[in-house]
Design a protein around this motif. Structure first.
Motif, PDB file in Angstrom:
ATOM      1  N   GLY A 103     -15.258   6.789  -7.617  1.00  0.00           N
ATOM      2  CA  GLY A 103     -14.591   6.875  -8.910  1.00  0.00           C
ATOM      3  C   GLY A 103     -13.089   7.018  -8.859  1.00  0.00           C
ATOM      4  N   VAL A 104     -12.514   6.871  -7.684  1.00  0.00           N
ATOM      5  CA  VAL A 104     -11.056   6.959  -7.549  1.00  0.00           C
ATOM      6  C   VAL A 104     -10.415   5.723  -8.171  1.00  0.00           C
ATOM      7  N   ARG A 105      -9.363   5.953  -8.965  1.00  0.00           N
ATOM      8  CA  ARG A 105      -8.645   4.860  -9.635  1.00  0.00           C
ATOM      9  C   ARG A 105      -7.205   4.724  -9.156  1.00  0.00           C
ATOM     10  N   VAL A 106      -6.649   5.816  -8.604  1.00  0.00           N
ATOM     11  CA  VAL A 106      -5.254   5.836  -8.142  1.00  0.00           C
ATOM     12  C   VAL A 106      -5.178   6.780  -6.948  1.00  0.00           C
ATOM     13  N   PHE A 107      -4.289   6.473  -6.015  1.00  0.00           N
ATOM     14  CA  PHE A 107      -4.006   7.354  -4.886  1.00  0.00           C
ATOM     15  C   PHE A 107      -2.622   7.969  -5.049  1.00  0.00           C
ATOM     16  N   ILE A 108      -2.507   9.222  -4.689  1.00  0.00           N
ATOM     17  CA  ILE A 108      -1.210   9.859  -4.458  1.00  0.00           C
ATOM     18  C   ILE A 108      -1.200  10.191  -2.975  1.00  0.00           C
ATOM     19  N   ALA A 109      -0.235   9.633  -2.266  1.00  0.00           N
ATOM     20  CA  ALA A 109      -0.153   9.842  -0.823  1.00  0.00           C
ATOM     21  C   ALA A 109       1.194  10.484  -0.500  1.00  0.00           C
ATOM     22  N   ALA A 110       1.148  11.642   0.146  1.00  0.00           N
ATOM     23  CA  ALA A 110       2.360  12.401   0.443  1.00  0.00           C
ATOM     24  C   ALA A 110       2.538  12.533   1.943  1.00  0.00           C
ATOM     25  N   ALA A 111       3.792  12.378   2.370  1.00  0.00           N
ATOM     26  CA  ALA A 111       4.086  12.512   3.794  1.00  0.00           C
ATOM     27  C   ALA A 111       5.578  12.751   3.990  1.00  0.00           C
ATOM     28  N   GLY A 112       5.886  13.421   5.083  1.00  0.00           N
ATOM     29  CA  GLY A 112       7.273  13.656   5.446  1.00  0.00           C
ATOM     30  C   GLY A 112       7.650  12.846   6.669  1.00  0.00           C
ATOM     31  N   VAL A 151       0.729   5.862  -5.188  1.00  0.00           N
ATOM     32  CA  VAL A 151       1.977   6.532  -5.554  1.00  0.00           C
ATOM     33  C   VAL A 151       2.384   7.396  -4.370  1.00  0.00           C
ATOM     34  N   GLY A 152       3.552   7.139  -3.826  1.00  0.00           N
ATOM     35  CA  GLY A 152       4.025   7.872  -2.660  1.00  0.00           C
ATOM     36  C   GLY A 152       4.899   9.050  -3.050  1.00  0.00           C
ATOM     37  N   VAL A 153       4.691  10.166  -2.364  1.00  0.00           N
ATOM     38  CA  VAL A 153       5.526  11.355  -2.560  1.00  0.00           C
ATOM     39  C   VAL A 153       6.166  11.699  -1.217  1.00  0.00           C
ATOM     40  N   PRO A 154       7.467  11.451  -1.088  1.00  0.00           N
ATOM     41  CA  PRO A 154       8.146  11.861   0.136  1.00  0.00           C
ATOM     42  C   PRO A 154       8.278  13.380   0.172  1.00  0.00           C
ATOM     43  N   ALA A 165       8.606  10.218   9.159  1.00  0.00           N
ATOM     44  CA  ALA A 165       8.453   8.756   9.157  1.00  0.00           C
ATOM     45  C   ALA A 165       7.596   8.274   7.991  1.00  0.00           C
ATOM     46  N   ALA A 166       6.778   9.141   7.456  1.00  0.00           N
ATOM     47  CA  ALA A 166       6.027   8.926   6.213  1.00  0.00           C
ATOM     48  C   ALA A 166       5.260   7.615   6.160  1.00  0.00           C
ATOM     49  N   HIS A 167       4.463   7.363   7.174  1.00  0.00           N
ATOM     50  CA  HIS A 167       3.679   6.135   7.191  1.00  0.00           C
ATOM     51  C   HIS A 167       2.439   6.187   6.298  1.00  0.00           C
ATOM     52  N   LEU A 168       1.983   7.372   5.969  1.00  0.00           N
ATOM     53  CA  LEU A 168       0.708   7.525   5.266  1.00  0.00           C
ATOM     54  C   LEU A 168       0.615   6.715   3.968  1.00  0.00           C
ATOM     55  N   PRO A 169       1.585   6.779   3.052  1.00  0.00           N
ATOM     56  CA  PRO A 169       1.443   5.987   1.823  1.00  0.00           C
ATOM     57  C   PRO A 169       1.313   4.478   2.082  1.00  0.00           C
ATOM     58  N   GLY A 170       2.051   3.964   3.027  1.00  0.00           N
ATOM     59  CA  GLY A 170       1.962   2.540   3.348  1.00  0.00           C
ATOM     60  C   GLY A 170       0.636   2.170   3.972  1.00  0.00           C
ATOM     61  N   VAL A 171       0.122   3.038   4.826  1.00  0.00           N
ATOM     62  CA  VAL A 171      -1.185   2.796   5.430  1.00  0.00           C
ATOM     63  C   VAL A 171      -2.258   2.800   4.348  1.00  0.00           C
ATOM     64  N   VAL A 172      -2.195   3.771   3.444  1.00  0.00           N
ATOM     65  CA  VAL A 172      -3.153   3.814   2.344  1.00  0.00           C
ATOM     66  C   VAL A 172      -3.073   2.518   1.539  1.00  0.00           C
ATOM     67  N   ALA A 173      -1.861   2.114   1.190  1.00  0.00           N
ATOM     68  CA  ALA A 173      -1.684   0.880   0.399  1.00  0.00           C
ATOM     69  C   ALA A 173      -2.213  -0.348   1.129  1.00  0.00           C
ATOM     70  N   PRO A 182       2.884  -2.849  -2.064  1.00  0.00           N
ATOM     71  CA  PRO A 182       3.748  -1.931  -2.810  1.00  0.00           C
ATOM     72  C   PRO A 182       3.229  -0.501  -2.833  1.00  0.00           C
ATOM     73  N   VAL A 183       4.174   0.420  -2.873  1.00  0.00           N
ATOM     74  CA  VAL A 183       3.889   1.830  -3.091  1.00  0.00           C
ATOM     75  C   VAL A 183       4.893   2.311  -4.127  1.00  0.00           C
ATOM     76  N   GLY A 184       4.405   2.797  -5.267  1.00  0.00           N
ATOM     77  CA  GLY A 184       5.296   3.402  -6.244  1.00  0.00           C
ATOM     78  C   GLY A 184       5.809   4.698  -5.657  1.00  0.00           C
ATOM     79  N   THR A 185       7.121   4.875  -5.614  1.00  0.00           N
ATOM     80  CA  THR A 185       7.698   6.010  -4.901  1.00  0.00           C
ATOM     81  C   THR A 185       8.362   6.987  -5.854  1.00  0.00           C
TER      82      THR A 185
END
Length: 161
Positions: free
Chosen positions: A55-64, A82-85, A66-74, A108-111
């Protein structure tokens, strides 16, 4: 309907916890996990690729850093990410901001701003709200509450001149 929140370290939790609370106010469930793009890539893969059936519709991925996590998720989903630095280095999160905002064309990752988890939650709710009137209404109520708060503060300033 849920938002999946994935963070690279448990030290990110104090920044992301208010986002979970805000999602709850909008009537949106949150699924939270700590997983590293570098240290636990199989866990990230499994979590992301099975998310739609949960039932997930959106991801919020946070990382500090090098912050590869949001891009890997995408790279593993066509759902919005949605990326959170996170401010976790001597560069005050600027390294993470640049890493997340500079995704390659097609992934894309919305940042959000550095440590901008609350805005990430609002943005995720807005994405869900496109097709959910109840969430739209709760977002409107939230916006009005912010307006009212500013007006109250302004009135106090004027009264104390």
């Amino acid at each position: 309907m849920k938002v999946a929140i994935i963070m690279g370290s448990d030290s990110d939790w104090p920044i992301l916890k208010p986002a979970v609370k805000l999602l709850e106010e909008f009537g949106i469930g949150a699924e939270v996990i700590v997983a590293s793009a570098h240290r636990t890539p199989a866990k990230v893969h499994d979590f992301v690729t099975t998310a739609p059936e949960r039932g997930v519709r959106v991801f919020i991925a946070a990382a500090g850093a090098a912050a590869h996590l949001p891009g890997v998720v995408a790279s593993l989903t066509t759902l919005p990410v949605v990326g959170v630095p996170i401010n976790s280095t001597a560069l005050n999160g600027f390294d993470a901001l640049l890493s997340i905002v500079q995704m390659p064309s097609g992934i894309p990752v919305g940042t959000m701003a550095v440590n901008g988890a609350k805005n990430a939650a609002i943005f995720a709710a807005q994405i869900i709200g496109v097709s959910n009137k109840d969430v739209q209404d709760k977002l409107s109520f939230h916006r009005q509450a912010m307006i009212d708060e500013v007006e109250e503060k302004a009135a106090k300033v004027l009264a104390n001149q």
